[in-house]
Design an enzyme around this catalytic site. Structure first.
Site, short mmCIF file in Angstrom:
data_model
loop_
_atom_site.label_atom_id
_atom_site.label_comp_id
_atom_site.label_asym_id
_atom_site.label_seq_id
_atom_site.Cartn_x
_atom_site.Cartn_y
_atom_site.Cartn_z
N ARG A 101 0.86 -1.19 0.00
CA ARG A 101 0.00 0.00 0.00
C ARG A 101 0.89 1.23 0.00
NH1 ARG A 101 -4.85 0.22 4.26
NH2 ARG A 101 -3.18 1.03 5.53
N THR A 105 -1.18 7.42 -0.79
CA THR A 105 -2.50 7.23 -1.42
C THR A 105 -3.28 6.07 -0.81
OG1 THR A 105 -1.63 5.65 -3.03
CG2 THR A 105 -1.53 7.98 -3.63
N ASP A 197 0.42 -3.11 12.21
CA ASP A 197 0.97 -3.46 10.90
C ASP A 197 1.39 -4.93 10.92
OD1 ASP A 197 2.60 -1.78 8.39
OD2 ASP A 197 3.04 -3.88 8.80
N ASP A 200 5.10 -5.78 9.82
CA ASP A 200 6.10 -5.40 10.83
C ASP A 200 6.05 -6.32 12.03
OD1 ASP A 200 7.11 -3.34 9.32
OD2 ASP A 200 5.89 -1.78 10.27
C1 PRP Z 1 -0.88 -4.82 4.29
C2 PRP Z 1 -1.62 -6.14 4.33
C3 PRP Z 1 -2.41 -6.11 3.05
C4 PRP Z 1 -2.75 -4.66 2.91
C5 PRP Z 1 -4.17 -4.47 3.33
O1 PRP Z 1 0.22 -4.90 3.48
O2 PRP Z 1 -0.78 -7.24 4.46
O3 PRP Z 1 -1.69 -6.58 1.93
O4 PRP Z 1 -1.87 -3.94 3.77
O5 PRP Z 1 -4.58 -3.19 3.08
P1 PRP Z 1 -5.71 -2.82 2.02
O6 PRP Z 1 -6.83 -3.79 2.22
O7 PRP Z 1 -6.07 -1.41 2.41
O8 PRP Z 1 -5.10 -2.90 0.64
P2 PRP Z 1 1.27 -3.69 3.37
O9 PRP Z 1 0.88 -2.75 2.29
O10 PRP Z 1 1.47 -3.10 4.73
O11 PRP Z 1 2.57 -4.39 2.86
P3 PRP Z 1 3.54 -5.47 3.56
O12 PRP Z 1 2.78 -6.78 3.61
O13 PRP Z 1 4.68 -5.51 2.62
O14 PRP Z 1 3.90 -4.98 4.94
N1 URA Z 2 -2.29 -3.27 6.85
C1 URA Z 2 -1.95 -3.71 8.08
O1 URA Z 2 -0.92 -4.38 8.25
N2 URA Z 2 -2.75 -3.40 9.12
C2 URA Z 2 -3.88 -2.67 8.97
O2 URA Z 2 -4.58 -2.44 9.95
C3 URA Z 2 -4.21 -2.23 7.67
C4 URA Z 2 -3.40 -2.53 6.64
#
Ligand code: PRP
Ligand code: URA
Length: 206
Positions: A101, A105, A197, A200
């Site tokens: 994400r 945005t 997160d 993380d």
């Molecule tokens: C997180 C999560 C999803 C997304 C969900 O990933 O694992 O993929 O956010 O959010 P959405 O429904 O609003 O799209 P992130 O973008 O944090 O990436 P990562 O897994 O690399 O930490």
């Molecule tokens: N991605 C995450 O990891 N946590 C949230 O709550 C939303 C998006």
């Protein structure tokens, strides 16, 4: 259609997962255990056919899966669910889709994909711990459908009502299985109460 798994043992494990005191080792173990519990329910979607065997006692007609299972974790946090589902379905094929994400945005940005080819009657388990706005899930389902996969279930550990609605509107044929439907998204599009997160917390990056 979405299915929230209302099992007390799962809710217990989810509570420990969410607790900010839970560190990455336990978080990873719990994420995989919870995935197993959700995926067991979602495996109701497999098609089976009759299959004749001979037990040591007699002949019988059992059941054999008609689908090949393809597991697709959305990188990076989806990796934290992979061992859980592979424990249940060790012969599944695995594809990967990289999606993050954008911090400004909140829209998904695709950066990688590698999916299995020539799969017999595939049933795709798309795995990602968090279904927040639904942007990442919808973009990944679009990609999967463009590659020819049509039978898809989405597995999330925690979902926001907003994300469920977005996925249901964009892809009404995709069933969602989730460990909990939480209250809402905050102004940063994080799930409340959620768990923070997921990436993380799984990988100890913050
Ligand atoms: C997180 C999560 C999803 C997304 C969900 O990933 O694992 O993929 O956010 O959010 P959405 O429904 O609003 O799209 P992130 O973008 O944090 O990436 P990562 O897994 O690399 O930490
Ligand atoms: N991605 C995450 O990891 N946590 C949230 O709550 C939303 C998006």
């Amino acid at each position: 259609m979405y299915n929230e798994i209302n099992h007390p043992f799962l809710k217990h494990k989810l509570t420990v997962l969410r607790d900010q005191k839970t560190e990455h080792k336990d978080f990873r173990e719990l994420a995989n255990e919870i995935t197993m519990l959700i995926c067991y329910e979602a495996l109701k979607n497999v098609e089976v056919e009759d299959f004749e065997i001979q037990t040591p006692m007699s002949k019988m007609t059992g059941k054999k899966m008609k689908n090949e299972i393809v597991v697709v974790p959305i990188l990076r946090a989806g990796i934290g669910m992979l061992d859980g589902i592979l424990t249940l379905v060790p012969n599944a094929r695995v594809g990967f889709v990289g999606m993050y994400r954008d911090h400004e945005t909140k829209k998904p940005v695709e950066y990688y994909s590698k999916l299995p080819e020539d799969v017999r009657n595939p049933l795709v388990f798309l795995i990602d711990p968090m279904l927040a706005t639904g942007g990442s899930a919808v973009a990944t389902i679009d990609l999967l459908k463009n590659k020819g996969f049509s039978n898809i279930v989405l597995i999330s550990i925690i979902s926001a009502p907003e994300g469920i609605k977005v996925v249901e509107e964009a892809h009404p044929d995709v069933q969602i299985f989730t460990g909990n439907v939480d209250e809402r998204l905050d102004h940063n599009k994080y799930i409340i109460p959620g768990l923070g997160d997921a990436g993380d917390r799984l990988f100890g990056t913050k």
